[in-house]
Design a protein around this motif. Structure first.
Motif, PDB file in Angstrom:
ATOM      1  N   GLY A 178       0.801  -1.226   0.000  1.00 24.76           N
ATOM      2  CA  GLY A 178       0.000   0.000   0.000  1.00 24.76           C
ATOM      3  C   GLY A 178       0.833   1.277   0.000  1.00 24.76           C
ATOM      4  N   ALA A 179       0.131   2.402  -0.131  1.00 25.38           N
ATOM      5  CA  ALA A 179       0.794   3.706  -0.205  1.00 25.38           C
ATOM      6  C   ALA A 179       1.681   3.937   1.021  1.00 25.38           C
ATOM      7  CB  ALA A 179      -0.260   4.793  -0.310  1.00 25.38           C
ATOM      8  N   SER A 181       4.378   2.491   1.874  1.00 22.45           N
ATOM      9  CA  SER A 181       5.214   1.395   2.381  1.00 22.45           C
ATOM     10  C   SER A 181       6.546   1.331   1.641  1.00 22.45           C
ATOM     11  CB  SER A 181       4.484   0.054   2.219  1.00 22.45           C
ATOM     12  OG  SER A 181       4.604  -0.386   0.885  1.00 22.45           O
ATOM     13  N   GLN A 217       2.846  -3.331  -8.780  1.00 23.84           N
ATOM     14  CA  GLN A 217       1.433  -2.997  -9.022  1.00 23.84           C
ATOM     15  C   GLN A 217       0.872  -2.093  -7.928  1.00 23.84           C
ATOM     16  OE1 GLN A 217      -0.748  -6.678  -9.113  1.00 23.84           O
ATOM     17  NE2 GLN A 217      -0.163  -6.939 -11.254  1.00 23.84           N
ATOM     18  N   GLY A 218       1.424  -2.209  -6.737  1.00 24.46           N
ATOM     19  CA  GLY A 218       0.900  -1.472  -5.584  1.00 24.46           C
ATOM     20  C   GLY A 218       1.333  -0.010  -5.599  1.00 24.46           C
ATOM     21  N   ASP A 219       1.046   0.686  -4.480  1.00 20.71           N
ATOM     22  CA  ASP A 219       1.337   2.118  -4.413  1.00 20.71           C
ATOM     23  C   ASP A 219       2.547   2.420  -3.533  1.00 20.71           C
ATOM     24  OD1 ASP A 219      -0.882   2.788  -5.986  1.00 20.71           O
ATOM     25  OD2 ASP A 219      -2.193   2.459  -4.241  1.00 20.71           O
ATOM     26  N   GLY A 220       3.234   1.385  -3.075  1.00 23.91           N
ATOM     27  CA  GLY A 220       4.386   1.611  -2.188  1.00 23.91           C
ATOM     28  C   GLY A 220       5.669   1.823  -2.973  1.00 23.91           C
ATOM     29  N   TYR A 221       6.769   1.802  -2.229  1.00 27.83           N
ATOM     30  CA  TYR A 221       8.089   2.020  -2.826  1.00 27.83           C
ATOM     31  C   TYR A 221       8.873   0.709  -2.734  1.00 27.83           C
ATOM     32  CZ  TYR A 221      12.612   4.238  -3.739  1.00 27.83           C
ATOM     33  OH  TYR A 221      13.832   4.583  -4.269  1.00 27.83           O
ATOM     34  N   HIS A 242       4.498  -1.698 -15.659  1.00 26.29           N
ATOM     35  CA  HIS A 242       3.623  -1.089 -14.648  1.00 26.29           C
ATOM     36  C   HIS A 242       3.735   0.440 -14.632  1.00 26.29           C
ATOM     37  CE1 HIS A 242       2.237  -4.837 -12.944  1.00 26.29           C
ATOM     38  NE2 HIS A 242       3.475  -5.277 -12.884  1.00 26.29           N
ATOM     39  N   ARG A 244       6.201   2.359 -14.029  1.00 31.15           N
ATOM     40  CA  ARG A 244       6.981   2.900 -12.906  1.00 31.15           C
ATOM     41  C   ARG A 244       8.195   3.639 -13.461  1.00 31.15           C
ATOM     42  NH1 ARG A 244       6.342   2.297  -7.199  1.00 31.15           N
ATOM     43  NH2 ARG A 244       4.775   0.712  -6.832  1.00 31.15           N
ATOM     44  N   THR A 248      10.764   5.723  -8.506  1.00 28.79           N
ATOM     45  CA  THR A 248       9.567   5.248  -7.788  1.00 28.79           C
ATOM     46  C   THR A 248       9.795   3.825  -7.277  1.00 28.79           C
ATOM     47  OG1 THR A 248       8.463   4.345  -9.736  1.00 28.79           O
ATOM     48  CG2 THR A 248       8.041   6.670  -9.229  1.00 28.79           C
ATOM     49  N   TYR A 249      10.990   3.330  -7.486  1.00 28.10           N
ATOM     50  CA  TYR A 249      11.426   2.029  -6.954  1.00 28.10           C
ATOM     51  C   TYR A 249      12.953   2.110  -6.969  1.00 28.10           C
ATOM     52  CZ  TYR A 249      12.639   1.144 -11.781  1.00 28.10           C
ATOM     53  OH  TYR A 249      13.203   1.246 -13.023  1.00 28.10           O
TER      54      TYR A 249
END
Ligand code: FDA
Length: 307
Positions: A178-179, A181, A217-221, A242, A244, A248-249
């Motif tokens: 989730g966002a 994380s 796929q999620g909103d985390g890092y 995705h 990204r 963002t990663y």
């Protein structure tokens, strides 16, 4: 598990071998390939050199399995000193810390580990940086994720490591994608039973890719901790899929392992974080690195035999 890997991991827990390796001067030189030094200032010097090359860093004060409150306190103080020195050197924007809860008292009392980790998080916040919790053997996973949940109430940016070799990890990735994380995904370095962990390398790799997809796929890092060229290629492709963007990663690799690849990725615009271990308790860490790669073991034994 490969027999050589099993043997080296068994040696990791052997105090006689620990003493032999730890006192042989040549082996101490060899250790330098994977460990930045024993003191805080050596760790800061190594950080500074990597940051100058466009890399980011996470630092691990080596120490694990403490069942002694005083030793746990030494670890906390070492992190506080490290954070202070990183901040003074202007490096805390590029360097964070990684903490093993077992080194701050988890085996003694989960509450103690939480309190100690909270002190490190509070100091990290003051310096404008972050903390990631390392993951140890599977008997500690639930406890570590409970402590993570508590820490994230005050410091939502606290990260955790998830190990792709554990059968449970895809579910944990879903929970933590989730966002806000920060999840560091690695293959996993401990000797684990088949009941909880995939044993075949290809099964671990497949699990890594499933978990990476879930995190992307999620909103985390997501933080992809691997030296595996195949996985790096797959993550590069999946990140585009995705949508990204770099930043963002990130990719993460260990100090001394594939340094040219670390630079190549950074020069290509990716965020690359190098995990720097330092401190006197380097033996268990070194043994896990040797277990991962027979070529490292041969290098180590040759150096030992040549003196
Ligand atoms: P693997 O070991 O399968 O190697 C795959 C390939 O990478 C090799 O075939 C080779 O091509 C290349 N390679 C590997 N080592 C090389 C070398 N020395 N020189 C050249 N090429 C090499 N584990 C854990 O259980 N808990 C944790 O908290 C952490 N934390 C952590 C943080 C970070 C930043 C990293 C990078 C790793 C960890 N780990 C970890 C360790 C992790 O679980 C794993 O054991 C190692 O990263 C090795 O796995 P690889 O993904 O590199 O693949």
């Amino acid at each position: 598990m490969n027999p050589l890997r099993a043997l080296i991991l068994a040696a990791a827990g052997n105090n006689g071998i620990r003493r032999l390796v730890g006192t042989a001067p040549v082996s101490r030189d060899v250790v330098r390939r994977f460990v930045a030094g024993e003191s805080t200032s050596e760790a800061v010097t190594a950080t500074s050199a990597l940051v100058a090359d466009g890399l980011t860093v996470t630092l691990d004060y080596l120490g694990e399995d403490t069942t002694d409150r005083e030793l746990a306190e030494v670890t906390v103080q070492s992190y506080l000193e490290l954070l202070d020195q990183l901040h003074s050197a202007g490096l805390s924007g590029s360097a964070e810390v990684s903490v093993k809860l077992s080194a701050v008292g988890q085996a003694l009392d989960e509450r103690l580990a939480l309190d100690n980790a909270s002190r490190i998080c509070a100091a990290a916040e003051q310096c404008g940086t972050t903390v990631t919790l390392d993951m140890e053997d599977h008997t500690t996973t639930d406890s570590t994720l409970r402590v993570l949940g508590e820490l994230r109430r005050s410091w939502p940016w606290v990260g955790a490591v998830l190990q792709a070799y554990l059968r449970r990890t895809l579910d944990d990735c879903r929970e933590l994608a989730g966002a806000g994380s920060r999840v560091r995904l690695c293959k996993g370095a401990y000797k684990e039973p088949e009941s909880v962990a995939y044993q075949a390398p290809h099964e671990v790799d497949l699990s890594y890719v499933r978990c990476a997809n879930t995190l992307l796929q999620g909103d985390g890092y997501p933080m992809f901790a691997t030296h595996d060229p195949r996985l790096v290629g797959i993550i590069d492709e999946r990140a585009r899929w995705h949508d990204r963007k770099p930043g963002t990663y990130e990719y993460q690799m260990l100090y001394g392992i594939r340094p040219e690849e670390q630079l190549r990725l950074a020069q290509a615009g990716e965020t690359v974080r190098v995990y720097i271990p330092y401190g006197q308790e380097w033996y268990g860490y070194l043994m896990r690195r040797l277990a991962e790669r027979p070529a490292n073991t041969a290098f180590f034994l040759r150096a030992l035999a040549s003196k």
